[in-house]
Scaffold this motif. Structure first.
Motif, short mmCIF file in Angstrom:
data_model
loop_
_atom_site.label_atom_id
_atom_site.label_comp_id
_atom_site.label_asym_id
_atom_site.label_seq_id
_atom_site.Cartn_x
_atom_site.Cartn_y
_atom_site.Cartn_z
N MET A 1 0.82 -1.32 -0.02
CA MET A 1 -0.03 0.16 0.08
C MET A 1 0.96 1.07 -0.05
N GLY A 2 0.53 2.22 -0.83
CA GLY A 2 1.34 3.50 -0.96
C GLY A 2 1.08 4.29 0.36
N THR A 3 1.80 5.27 0.51
CA THR A 3 1.72 6.28 1.57
C THR A 3 0.30 7.38 1.35
N ARG A 4 0.20 7.55 0.14
CA ARG A 4 -0.93 8.48 0.20
C ARG A 4 -2.12 7.60 0.51
N LYS A 5 -2.43 6.57 0.07
CA LYS A 5 -3.63 5.85 0.39
C LYS A 5 -3.56 5.55 1.75
N LEU A 6 -2.42 5.46 2.69
CA LEU A 6 -2.29 5.10 3.93
C LEU A 6 -2.80 6.22 4.74
N TYR A 7 -2.21 7.68 4.10
CA TYR A 7 -2.54 8.82 4.57
C TYR A 7 -4.25 9.00 4.84
N LYS A 8 -4.70 8.64 3.71
CA LYS A 8 -6.38 8.85 3.71
C LYS A 8 -6.81 7.86 4.61
N LEU A 9 -6.34 6.59 4.60
CA LEU A 9 -7.20 5.67 5.52
C LEU A 9 -6.88 6.09 6.88
N LEU A 10 -5.71 6.72 7.45
CA LEU A 10 -5.29 6.94 8.72
C LEU A 10 -6.03 8.39 9.17
N GLN A 11 -6.74 9.11 8.32
CA GLN A 11 -7.25 10.33 8.71
C GLN A 11 -8.25 10.38 9.64
N LEU A 12 -9.36 9.22 9.54
CA LEU A 12 -10.30 9.35 10.52
C LEU A 12 -9.78 8.74 12.13
N PHE A 13 -8.64 7.85 11.81
CA PHE A 13 -8.20 7.74 13.36
C PHE A 13 -7.38 8.66 13.75
N LEU A 14 -6.78 9.48 13.15
CA LEU A 14 -5.98 10.53 13.59
C LEU A 14 -6.92 11.75 14.22
N VAL A 15 -7.88 11.81 13.47
CA VAL A 15 -8.97 12.95 14.04
C VAL A 15 -9.57 12.25 15.55
N ASP A 16 -9.85 10.94 15.30
CA ASP A 16 -10.28 10.52 16.63
C ASP A 16 -9.35 10.57 17.93
N GLN A 17 -8.22 10.45 17.48
CA GLN A 17 -7.07 10.75 18.53
C GLN A 17 -6.49 12.22 18.72
N SER A 18 -6.96 13.28 18.19
CA SER A 18 -6.82 14.50 18.21
C SER A 18 -5.33 14.61 17.91
N LYS A 19 -4.97 13.98 16.75
CA LYS A 19 -3.56 14.02 16.36
C LYS A 19 -3.84 14.73 15.00
N LYS A 20 -2.79 15.76 14.48
CA LYS A 20 -2.62 16.20 13.39
C LYS A 20 -1.44 15.89 12.70
N ILE A 21 -1.23 15.53 11.45
CA ILE A 21 -0.21 15.08 10.60
C ILE A 21 -0.37 15.33 9.22
N GLY A 22 0.48 15.95 8.56
CA GLY A 22 0.47 16.26 7.31
C GLY A 22 1.08 15.10 6.39
N ARG A 23 0.58 15.20 5.02
CA ARG A 23 0.97 14.14 4.12
C ARG A 23 2.61 13.86 4.04
N ASP A 24 3.14 15.09 4.03
CA ASP A 24 4.54 15.26 3.84
C ASP A 24 5.38 14.70 5.04
N ARG A 25 4.60 15.07 6.20
CA ARG A 25 5.33 14.72 7.52
C ARG A 25 5.18 13.14 7.68
N LEU A 26 4.02 12.56 7.22
CA LEU A 26 3.87 11.21 7.27
C LEU A 26 5.01 10.54 6.37
N PHE A 27 5.45 11.01 5.25
CA PHE A 27 6.39 10.56 4.52
C PHE A 27 7.79 10.61 4.81
N ASP A 28 7.99 11.99 5.89
CA ASP A 28 9.08 11.89 6.74
C ASP A 28 9.36 10.83 7.58
N VAL A 29 8.16 10.48 8.29
CA VAL A 29 8.30 9.36 9.41
C VAL A 29 8.68 8.11 8.67
N LEU A 30 7.87 7.64 7.71
CA LEU A 30 8.03 6.69 7.16
C LEU A 30 9.42 6.21 6.46
#
Length: 96
Positions: A1-30
């Motif tokens: 699975m690619g990072t962009r698709k993973l980012y879209k799938l994680l958005q709901l989970f991150l909002v529920d956890q009150s976390k904010k992360i951008g797509r580029d930051r997710l690329f940096d972490v991975l």
């Protein structure tokens, strides 16, 4: 699975956890954890050397020109414009 698709799938989970992360930051972490998928280099196969026709030897391998206009070479440029369609451009030039 690619990072962009993973980012879209994680958005709901991150909002529920009150976390904010951008797509580029997710690329940096991975990237920091060596979790990015390496892209496969797609290369157009343009030469088939395993054919039944005569293969000519390299005539200029040990050639040393002693005057101008003795050695001409050519090159073919390939442009892929559709999935199965290529355009070709021949280039000729005098080296010596």
């Amino acid at each position: 699975m690619g990072t962009r698709k993973l980012y879209k799938l994680l958005q709901l989970f991150l909002v529920d956890q009150s976390k904010k992360i951008g797509r580029d930051r997710l690329f940096d972490v991975l990237l920091a954890h060596n979790l990015l998928i390496r892209r496969k280099k797609r290369q157009t196969i343009i030469t088939n050397s395993l054919h039944r026709f005569k293969k000519y030897s390299n005539l200029v391998k040990n050639f040393i020109p002693n005057a101008s206009n003795q050695l001409w070479v050519s090159d073919i440029t390939y442009w892929k414009i559709e999935k199965q369609l290529c355009l070709y451009k021949s280039n000729y030039e005098c080296l010596f």
